[in-house]
Write a protein that holds these residues in place. Structure first.
Motif: not given
Length: 340
Positions: A123-128
């Motif tokens: 999902a977009p909010q997961i960056q790492r």
């Protein structure tokens, strides 16, 4: 008048009979072809070469009547191969090694793709990758390529699979995308063109495993030693057809995209173009089953079956037919001056 009526009657009779004659000729021609049942283990471009060979009539030109069967997950495809319900399995990963260690006579005769064209999206909010802690990632099945690389990457980043990040079996690549869209999982691991469908749905690529430089049997061709002994000519012709289909894939992008679109149910041209472009460079002209490529797969097997360390890796591969095909000049004739 009678002459016209007579001629018309002959014409109508011929028109009625021709379809039956054509059907008879086609059936008669098929009788002379060697029948093979070939399974592919995922709906991904990595296994598109049998699709190309089938749709382009290449198998038939090589004297083969090939039935393609989709069996989700390499382990299941290999079980079906060992059971005798299929003749050839196109899978990713070392399921053929597991089967041989269990007493089967499986052997790798080709590795069409040795790069890891696999991605984990989220999902977009997961960056790492660390942001996946407490969440779940979808894979096809435990022990498959998607499962292995997901677990490998999590461990390399200090996360324990099934404790810090849950691994969920979805069954197939389209099912992973569907689970992502439904919010049942927060991440998913798959290849082309499924990754493009996920990206189009708003998910982002979290991990591109190809950038890690892994060499791995992403796409392989497995048969049994029994088939090699009893139907060597059919296996040779299958490999020749495979090589010709790779040439068609590389040199006829529009046809390749049409076939990929049909089998993956993809209509977006940009997705098809990117998939064809990536795999045109990934498919080996002569797909030798290289022992070096198998090493990471053997490491994967060793995690659950340490006996693999005591076996000579050469026992799992047989490059003889491909060597003979290349030595015959077949590949150079196919590619002309481009031949290696």
């Amino acid at each position: 008048m009678k002459t016209v009526a007579h001629s018309l009657g002959k014409f109508l009779l011929l028109a009625v009979c021709l379809p039956f004659l054509w059907a008879f000729d086609a059936a008669h021609a098929a009788e002379g072809l060697q029948k093979l049942r070939v399974a592919y283990a995922a709906i991904t471009a990595a296994f598109s070469i049998p699709w190309i060979a089938k749709e382009a009539g290449i198998f038939q030109r090589h004297g083969l009547d090939v039935e393609l069967v989709y069996i989700a997950a390499g382990s299941r495809a290999v079980q079906t191969l060992v059971g005798g319900s299929i003749d050839i399995a196109a899978i990713g990963g070392p399921a053929g090694v597991d089967a041989k260690l269990a007493g089967a006579d499986t052997v790798y005769v080709a590795i069409p793709v040795n790069r890891v064209l696999v991605f984990t999206v989220a999902a977009p909010q997961i960056q790492r990758i660390e942001d996946m802690r407490g969440k779940s990632i979808g894979v096809t099945r435990i022990g498959t390529v998607t499962d292995f690389f997901t677990r490998l990457y999590l461990r390399q980043n200090g996360l324990v699979p099934d404790r810090d990040v849950m691994i969920r079996q979805a069954g197939g690549l389209p099912e992973i995308v569907a689970a992502l869209k439904a919010g049942q999982i927060e991440g998913g691991t798959f290849g082309f063109p499924a990754v493009l469908h996920a990206r189009a749905a708003g998910f982002r690529v979290l991990v591109d495993y190809n950038t890690s430089g892994y060499r791995y049997p992403l796409s392989t061709v497995i048969v049994t030693q029994k088939l090699l002994r009893t139907q060597e000519s059919a296996v040779r012709r299958f490999l020749e057809a495979h090589i010709e289909a790779v040439h068609r894939f590389k040199t006829d992008p529009n046809f390749a995209m049409k076939v990929i679109g049909k089998y993956t149910q993809t209509t977006d041209r940009s997705m098809l173009e990117e998939t064809q472009r990536v795999y045109a460079s990934a498919f080996e002209r002569v797909p030798y089953p290289d022992i070096e490529v198998m090493k990471l797969g053997l490491t994967q097997v060793a995690e659950t079956n340490p006996r693999v360390r005591d076996v000579d890796p050469k026992e799992f591969v047989d490059p003889r037919l491909l060597r003979e095909i290349e030595a015959s000049g077949y590949v150079k004739r196919l590619y002309g001056e481009q031949g290696k």
